[in-house]
Enzyme design. Structure first.
Site, PDB file in Angstrom:
ATOM      1  CE  LYS A   1       3.499  40.158   3.477  1.00  0.00           C
ATOM      2  NZ  LYS A   1       3.921  38.925   4.696  1.00  0.00           N
TER       3      LYS A   1
ATOM      4  N   GLY B   1      -6.355  36.018   4.776  1.00  0.00           N
ATOM      5  CA  GLY B   1      -5.882  36.213   5.950  1.00  0.00           C
ATOM      6  C   GLY B   1      -7.121  36.759   6.820  1.00  0.00           C
ATOM      7  CB  SER B   2      -7.172  38.498  10.104  1.00  0.00           C
ATOM      8  OG  SER B   2      -6.274  39.578   9.874  1.00  0.00           O
ATOM      9  CB  THR B   3     -12.027  39.640   9.157  1.00  0.00           C
ATOM     10  OG1 THR B   3     -12.638  38.565   8.560  1.00  0.00           O
ATOM     11  CG2 THR B   3     -13.395  40.689   9.075  1.00  0.00           C
TER      12      THR B   3
ATOM     13  N   GLY C   1      -7.793  42.290   6.044  1.00  0.00           N
ATOM     14  CA  GLY C   1      -8.461  42.210   4.741  1.00  0.00           C
ATOM     15  C   GLY C   1      -9.162  43.676   4.583  1.00  0.00           C
TER      16      GLY C   1
ATOM     17  CD  GLU D   1     -11.470  33.029  -0.400  1.00  0.00           C
ATOM     18  OE1 GLU D   1     -12.173  32.675   0.480  1.00  0.00           O
ATOM     19  OE2 GLU D   1     -11.660  32.756  -1.731  1.00  0.00           O
TER      20      GLU D   1
ATOM     21  CB  CYS E   1      -9.805  29.929   7.007  1.00  0.00           C
ATOM     22  SG  CYS E   1      -9.857  28.849   5.571  1.00  0.00           S
TER      23      CYS E   1
ATOM     24  CD  GLU F   1     -10.660  33.462  12.353  1.00  0.00           C
ATOM     25  OE1 GLU F   1     -10.333  34.542  12.115  1.00  0.00           O
ATOM     26  OE2 GLU F   1     -10.693  32.731  11.352  1.00  0.00           O
TER      27      GLU F   1
HETATM   28  P1  NAD Z   1      -3.218  38.191   8.847  1.00  0.00           P
HETATM   29  O1  NAD Z   1      -4.196  39.090   8.399  1.00  0.00           O
HETATM   30  O2  NAD Z   1      -2.341  38.726  10.130  1.00  0.00           O
HETATM   31  O3  NAD Z   1      -1.900  38.206   7.742  1.00  0.00           O
HETATM   32  C1  NAD Z   1      -2.208  37.652   6.635  1.00  0.00           C
HETATM   33  C2  NAD Z   1      -1.279  38.160   5.500  1.00  0.00           C
HETATM   34  O4  NAD Z   1      -1.040  39.515   5.280  1.00  0.00           O
HETATM   35  C3  NAD Z   1       0.316  37.914   6.036  1.00  0.00           C
HETATM   36  O5  NAD Z   1       1.192  37.752   4.859  1.00  0.00           O
HETATM   37  C4  NAD Z   1       0.676  39.210   6.537  1.00  0.00           C
HETATM   38  O6  NAD Z   1       2.072  39.476   6.535  1.00  0.00           O
HETATM   39  C5  NAD Z   1      -0.173  40.345   5.694  1.00  0.00           C
HETATM   40  N1  NAD Z   1      -0.405  41.867   6.225  1.00  0.00           N
HETATM   41  C6  NAD Z   1      -0.176  41.813   7.497  1.00  0.00           C
HETATM   42  N2  NAD Z   1      -0.677  43.051   7.680  1.00  0.00           N
HETATM   43  C7  NAD Z   1      -0.808  43.544   6.446  1.00  0.00           C
HETATM   44  C8  NAD Z   1      -1.264  44.893   6.127  1.00  0.00           C
HETATM   45  N3  NAD Z   1      -1.431  45.959   6.791  1.00  0.00           N
HETATM   46  N4  NAD Z   1      -1.526  44.976   4.899  1.00  0.00           N
HETATM   47  C9  NAD Z   1      -1.181  44.012   3.953  1.00  0.00           C
HETATM   48  N5  NAD Z   1      -0.780  42.866   4.361  1.00  0.00           N
HETATM   49  C10 NAD Z   1      -0.753  42.429   5.633  1.00  0.00           C
HETATM   50  O7  NAD Z   1      -3.582  36.912   9.023  1.00  0.00           O
HETATM   51  P2  NAD Z   1      -2.911  35.496   9.726  1.00  0.00           P
HETATM   52  O8  NAD Z   1      -2.692  35.698  11.113  1.00  0.00           O
HETATM   53  O9  NAD Z   1      -1.480  35.430   9.056  1.00  0.00           O
HETATM   54  O10 NAD Z   1      -3.828  34.403   9.316  1.00  0.00           O
HETATM   55  C11 NAD Z   1      -4.775  34.085   9.977  1.00  0.00           C
HETATM   56  C12 NAD Z   1      -6.228  34.714   9.296  1.00  0.00           C
HETATM   57  O11 NAD Z   1      -6.289  34.448   7.978  1.00  0.00           O
HETATM   58  C13 NAD Z   1      -7.444  34.305  10.140  1.00  0.00           C
HETATM   59  O12 NAD Z   1      -8.150  35.090  10.507  1.00  0.00           O
HETATM   60  C14 NAD Z   1      -7.740  33.194   9.157  1.00  0.00           C
HETATM   61  O13 NAD Z   1      -9.392  32.801   9.173  1.00  0.00           O
HETATM   62  C15 NAD Z   1      -7.700  33.774   8.031  1.00  0.00           C
HETATM   63  N6  NAD Z   1      -7.771  32.707   6.794  1.00  0.00           N
HETATM   64  C16 NAD Z   1      -8.639  32.838   5.837  1.00  0.00           C
HETATM   65  C17 NAD Z   1      -8.603  31.706   4.797  1.00  0.00           C
HETATM   66  C18 NAD Z   1      -9.938  31.711   3.888  1.00  0.00           C
HETATM   67  O14 NAD Z   1      -9.785  31.083   2.999  1.00  0.00           O
HETATM   68  N7  NAD Z   1     -10.923  32.605   3.916  1.00  0.00           N
HETATM   69  C19 NAD Z   1      -7.757  30.676   4.622  1.00  0.00           C
HETATM   70  C20 NAD Z   1      -6.595  30.840   5.830  1.00  0.00           C
HETATM   71  C21 NAD Z   1      -6.793  31.838   6.613  1.00  0.00           C
END
Ligand code: NAD
Length: 502
Positions: free
Chosen positions: A198, A251-253, A256, A273, A307, A404
Site C-alpha cells: 500500500k 510512517g508516523s508514530t 504506527g 519504522e 525521518c 516532530e
Molecule cells: P503516515 O503515518 O500518515 O502514513 C504512512 C502510510 O500509512 C501511508 O501509506 C498512509 O496511507 C498509511 N496510513 C494512513 N493511515 C493509516 C491507517 N489508519 N492504517 C494503516 N495505514 C495508514 O505518515 P506520512 O505522513 O506518510 O510520513 C511521514 C512520517 O513517516 C513521519 O512521522 C516520518 O518520521 C515517518 N517516517 C519514518 C521513517 C523511518 O524509517 N523510521 C522513514 C520515513 C518516514
C-alpha cells in the site's frame, strides 16, 4: 495535465517516456494483472500545486484480492520454492532494469514528491538499486545453524531453519517512496516471501512503474501486488488482515501505533519504522564552517521530510553565537527551487497540508519565544514552498523541540557540559538517530553508547547503506530494516531436534 505543469515540464525538458507514464490510466497490480478502478484520487504536483494525474482508489475488496493472490503464490507458487540462486538472479535482473531506467524513475520521483532531481537520482533510485542488489545476494547465503545440546542428557542433532515468514503487508510513506519500498521488498523477496504493498496516496507512481519492471523481468505473478488507495481504508484493512503473516510499516508514530494494535489482534508479526526528533551535538572543537554545512544538509535535504533528520541542535556555549550566526547566513543562501531545476537544493513540501502543518509549527515557535534566525512562516504563491527556517535559544519544554515537524525547521540551543547535553538529547519520546560532531575520539566513544537512538552518526548525518541496520528506540519503532539483521524480521526460525538412539 494542466498548462502550468506542461510549461514546467517543457522548461526543464522532462523526458517523453516519463510524461507518457504519468499520463497513463493508473490501476492496481494484483496477481500479475492490471485493473483500473472507477473511483479516482488526484495526484498533485508540489512545485505547481496542480493535478498531475489520477490513481485508482483501491477498495477493501481489491485488497482482499491482492492478499489472496500473494497467499496463493506463497502457498502453492514457485517463488518460495525456487532455488535461491534463481531468486537471486531475478532480483539482480530487476536491479539492472531499474538502473537502466534510472533517469525515468528519478523524474517520476522528482515530480511526484517535489524533490531535487539530482537527489532523486543519487539517493532515491541509486539507493533502491543498491538495496535490491545487496539483498539479492542474501537469497543464496542465508541459512540456519547446528549445535550440540548444552546440558540435556542424550545424543541429538539440533539445527535451525530460516523459513520465510509468509505474506507480508507493506505500508510506506511519501518522503522516499521507492527507496523505502526497496527497504521492505529487498529482504522480503530474497528469502521467498510475497508482498501486498500500500504506497502512500500522495506518491504511488514509482511503485506502479516498479511493478511494471518486475513483471517485465519475470518476477512471478502474485509475488508483488500493489493496491493504491487511502491509508484509512486500504492501509488499515491491510494491517488488520487475518491472512497476512507480517506487516512492515514506515510512517508516523500515531499511525504506527494503530497499525501495531491491529496487527497484534491476529498475532501478525510487525516492523514499525516511525517518527523522529533527532538530536545533533556540536562540541567546541569542530571546524565551524564545515559543521554548519553538514548540520544544514542534515535537516534541509528533502525539505526536512526525512525521518532521521537532525532537527534539534545542541551547540557548545563557547562557539554558540558564532555558530548560529554562520548557520543563519548559510541557510538563508540555500537555493529553494522547483525539484526539476538543476540548481534546486531544497524543493517544495509534498502537499498543501504538509506546508500548512510546517507553517503552523513555525508560528508556534515564534509564539513560544524562540529566536527566529532565518526563514519564517511565509509561503509561495505557486506550489508548496516554505523557507528553510532556523530557531535559536530554544529549550526542551517547547513544542517545536519536542514534536516532530517533518519539514525544514531546525531548533537550536546551547549546552555547557557533556552530562547536560546527553540528558537533553535523550529527553525525547523518540529515538531514531543522533549525531555527534567532534574531533575528539574520546568524546565520540564516551557519548555514543549513552545516546538512546537506533543510529548514531559521527561528523556527518544520515549516512545510510543497505549493509547496516536502520530503526528506532522508543516511539521511533520496533525492528530493523536493512543489514543482515533485517533477515530475522522476514523469517521465522525453526529449531529441529533429532534424537539419536544408542
Ligand atoms: P503516515 O503515518 O500518515 O502514513 C504512512 C502510510 O500509512 C501511508 O501509506 C498512509 O496511507 C498509511 N496510513 C494512513 N493511515 C493509516 C491507517 N489508519 N492504517 C494503516 N495505514 C495508514 O505518515 P506520512 O505522513 O506518510 O510520513 C511521514 C512520517 O513517516 C513521519 O512521522 C516520518 O518520521 C515517518 N517516517 C519514518 C521513517 C523511518 O524509517 N523510521 C522513514 C520515513 C518516514
Amino acid at each position: 495535465m494542466s498548462e502550468n505543469i506542461e510549461r514546467y515540464f517543457d522548461q526543464y525538458g522532462l523526458s517523453p517516456k516519463t510524461r507518457a507514464f504519468i499520463a497513463k490510466e493508473h490501476g492496481l497490480f494484483i496477481g500479475g494483472e492490471w485493473s483500473v478502478g472507477p473511483e479516482r484520487t488526484d495526484v498533485i504536483e508540489p512545485s505547481t500545486g496542480e493535478v498531475l494525474t489520477t490513481l485508482t482508489t483501491g477498495t477493501v475488496d481489491d485488497l482482499d484480492r491482492a492478499v489472496a493472490a500473494a497467499r496463493r503464490q506463497f502457498d502453492e507458487g514457485e517463488w518460495p520454492r525456487m532455488k535461491p540462486l534463481a531468486r537471486e538472479q531475478l532480483l539482480l535482473k530487476l536491479a539492472d532494469a531499474l538502473e537502466a531506467n534510472l533517469d525515468e524513475f528519478a523524474e517520476i520521483e522528482s515530480v511526484d514528491v517535489g524533490k531535487s532531481l539530482q537527489d532523486a537520482k543519487d539517493i532515491d533510485i541509486q539507493g533502491t538499486v543498491d538495496t535490491l542488489r545487496y539483498f539479492a545476494g542474501w537469497a543464496s547465503k542465508i541459512g540456519g545453524r547446528s549445535a550440540e545440546a548444552s546440558s540435556m542428557p542424550g545424543e541429538y542433532l539440533a539445527y535451525t531453519r530460516k523459513e520465510p515468514v509468509g505474506v507480508i503487508g507493506v505500508i510506506v510513506p511519501w518522503n522516499f517512496p521507492l527507496q523505502t519500498l526497496a527497504w521492505k521488498l529487498g529482504a522480503a523477496l530474497a528469502v521467498g516471501c510475497t508482498v501486498v504493498v500500500k504506497p502512500a496516496e500522495l506518491t504511488s507512481l514509482s511503485a506502479l512503474r516498479f511493478a511494471e519492471l518486475a513483471q517485465e523481468v519475470g518476477i512471478p505473478d502474485g509475488v508483488i501486488n500493489i493496491v493504491t488507495g487511502r491509508g484509512s481504508v486500504v492501509g488499515s484493512a491491510l494491517a488488520a488482515h487475518k491472512d497476512i503473516d507480517k506487516i512492515t510499516f514506515t510512517g508516523s508514530t500515531k499511525t504506527g501505533l494503530a497499525v501495531g494494535h491491529a496487527a497484534l489482534e491476529n498475532w501478525t508479526r510487525m516492523t514499525l519504522e516511525l517518527g523522529g526528533k533527532s538530536p545533533v551535538i556540536v562540541y567546541s572543537d569542530v571546524d565551524i564552517e564545515q559543521t554548519v554545512e553538514r548540520v544544514a544538509l542534515g535537516i534541509f535535504a528533502n525539505s526536512g521530510q526525512v525521518c532521521d533528520a537532525g532537527s534539534r541542535a545542541y551547540i557548545h556555549e563557547s562557539i554558540y553565537d558564532e555558530f548560529i550566526e554562520r548557520l543563519g547566513a548559510h541557510v538563508s543562501s540555500l537555493a529553494v527551487k522547483p525539484g526539476l531545476d538543476p540548481d534546486c537544493f531544497m524543493g517544495p513540501l509534498v502537499s498543501e497540508n504538509q506546508m500548512r502543518q510546517v507553517v503552523d509549527y513555525i508560528e508556534i515557535g515564534i509564539a513560544e519565544g524562540a529566536r527566529l534566525v532565518t526563514g519564517g512562516p511565509g509561503t509561495s504563491e505557486t506550489g508548496f514552498f516554505v523557507q528553510p527556517t532556523v530557531f535559536a535559544d530554544c529549550d526542551n519544554d517547547m513544542r517545536i523541540v519536542r514534536e516532530e515537524i517533518f519539514g525544514p525547521v531546525l531548533v537550536c540551543q546551547k549546552f555547557s557540559t557533556e552530562e547536560e547535553v546527553v540528558k537533553l538529547a535523550n529527553d525525547s519520546d523518540y529515538g531514531l538517530a543522533a549525531t555527534i560532531y567532534s574531533e575528539s575520539i574520546n568524546n565520540v566513544l564516551r557519548v555514543a553508547p549513552q545516546l538512546k537512538a537506533g543510529s548514531v552518526y559521527v561528523n556527518a548525518q544520515s549516512t545510510i547503506d543497505p549493509a547496516m541496520p536502520f530503526g528506532g528506540y522508543k516511539a521511533s519503532g520496533f525492528g530493523r530494516d536493512l543489514g543482515a539483521e533485517q533477515l530475522d524480521f522476514v523469517t521465522e526460525t525453526k529449531t529441529v531436534w533429532v534424537t539419536i538412539d544408542a
